[in-house]
Motif scaffolding. Structure first.
Motif, short mmCIF file in Angstrom:
data_model
loop_
_atom_site.label_atom_id
_atom_site.label_comp_id
_atom_site.label_asym_id
_atom_site.label_seq_id
_atom_site.Cartn_x
_atom_site.Cartn_y
_atom_site.Cartn_z
N PHE A 1 -11.54 46.68 125.48
CA PHE A 1 -10.71 46.59 124.28
C PHE A 1 -11.61 46.26 123.09
CE2 PHE A 1 -8.99 43.38 121.35
CZ PHE A 1 -8.09 44.18 120.65
N CYS A 2 -11.36 46.93 121.96
CA CYS A 2 -12.14 46.64 120.77
C CYS A 2 -11.33 47.02 119.52
CB CYS A 2 -13.45 47.42 120.78
SG CYS A 2 -14.55 47.04 119.39
N ASP A 3 -11.43 46.17 118.50
CA ASP A 3 -10.81 46.50 117.21
C ASP A 3 -11.83 46.52 116.08
OD1 ASP A 3 -11.42 43.86 116.74
OD2 ASP A 3 -9.35 43.22 116.38
N GLY A 4 -13.14 46.52 116.45
CA GLY A 4 -14.21 46.53 115.45
C GLY A 4 -14.71 45.15 115.08
N ARG A 5 -13.95 44.10 115.42
CA ARG A 5 -14.37 42.73 115.12
C ARG A 5 -14.53 41.88 116.38
NH1 ARG A 5 -10.08 44.06 112.24
NH2 ARG A 5 -8.74 42.63 113.41
N ILE A 6 -13.67 42.15 117.35
CA ILE A 6 -13.73 41.46 118.63
C ILE A 6 -13.65 42.48 119.76
CG2 ILE A 6 -12.75 39.28 117.80
CD1 ILE A 6 -10.04 40.20 118.88
N GLU A 7 -14.07 42.07 120.94
CA GLU A 7 -14.05 42.98 122.07
C GLU A 7 -13.79 42.20 123.35
OE1 GLU A 7 -17.91 44.75 122.59
OE2 GLU A 7 -18.76 42.89 123.40
N ALA A 8 -13.42 42.92 124.38
CA ALA A 8 -13.23 42.31 125.70
C ALA A 8 -13.52 43.35 126.77
CB ALA A 8 -11.79 41.81 125.85
N TRP A 9 -14.50 43.04 127.62
CA TRP A 9 -14.80 43.87 128.77
C TRP A 9 -14.08 43.30 129.99
CZ3 TRP A 9 -17.27 48.45 128.84
CH2 TRP A 9 -18.07 48.79 127.73
N MET A 10 -13.49 44.15 130.78
CA MET A 10 -12.75 43.72 131.97
C MET A 10 -13.09 44.62 133.15
SD MET A 10 -9.15 43.30 129.92
CE MET A 10 -9.63 44.65 128.84
N LYS A 11 -12.94 44.07 134.33
CA LYS A 11 -13.17 44.86 135.55
C LYS A 11 -12.18 44.44 136.63
CE LYS A 11 -16.80 41.79 137.30
NZ LYS A 11 -18.21 41.73 137.77
#
Length: 229
Positions: free
Chosen positions: A103-113
């Motif tokens: 997930f990304c909005d250009g300011r924050i992100e989250a990698w998931m598995k």
């Protein structure tokens, strides 16, 4: 002349007596000795037993066993779309039961598995990042949780060059990590971290390298990084 009249009379009487005896014997009803067991009719044990319905009628039919049918899960698929009411993009990729999400909005992100099974994807990441989605009809639809909030999303399948890309590198002694999502309509979003700081790095065109502090960094697609993620 000898007198035989009385003798004949006695003989005739004797003959008559014998004849009457024979007649009596032949006309008397026959008699037989009857043993008590002769009249005793064997009683079948079932004669006195209460009537029972046929076994086939009384036995309940066995309840058919319920067999669960697993929902189909694609062995390989890439999904990408918009998060409703968030402004960010979401990407989910599946490879033989293993799944990754970004997930990304250009300011924050989250990698998931996580895993993909029974037509469902369940992912988790650092902090409270989480994602659950159903895979059906070429769409991943579900819920994204991040930063104490939740949003819904629907992400259709996409084909290269659209989809998810990731890059890791060591540039001038600093760890670089970047992620990018490309949609079929040309929309794209990404974030590059140098160390733990967000770096101002332009999103590369599909198929091109990113440039971080003058050094080219090669974006890799899911097939190239999922096993080490």
């Amino acid at each position: 002349m000898t007198r035989l009249g009385p003798v004949y009379t006695l003989a005739a009487g004797a003959v008559m007596a014998v004849a009457l005896g024979v007649a009596s014997a032949t006309t008397s009803p026959a008699t037989r000795t009857v043993n008590a067991q002769d009249d005793a009719r064997p009683v079948d044990a079932q004669d006195d037993a209460p009537a029972t319905p046929a076994r086939a009628a009384t036995e309940a039919s066995p309840t058919p066993e319920v067999v669960k049918t697993a929902r189909p899960t694609p062995a390989k698929a890439d999904y990408a779309g918009r998060v409703t009411g968030n402004g960010g993009l979401i990407a989910v990729s599946v490879r033989n039961g293993k799944a990754v999400g970004y997930f990304c909005d250009g300011r924050i992100e989250a990698w998931m598995k996580g895993r993909a099974a029974d037509g469902k994807v369940t992912l988790s990441g650092r902090g409270d990042a989480s994602l659950t989605a159903r895979l059906s009809g070429g769409v991943a639809a579900g819920t994204l949780g991040f930063g104490g909030r939740k949003w819904s999303f629907k992400a259709p399948t996409v084909k290269k060059p659209s989809g998810l890309y990731r890059a890791t590198a060591l540039v001038r002694g600093a760890d670089v990590r970047a992620g990018w999502i490309y949609l079929d309509d040309g929309t794209r979003v990404g974030l590059t971290l140098v160390g733990d700081e967000v770096a101002d790095v332009p999103i590369p065109e599909p198929g091109e390298n990113a440039v971080v502090d003058g050094v080219e960094v090669d974006p890799r697609d899911v097939d190239e990084f999922i096993e080490e993620f």
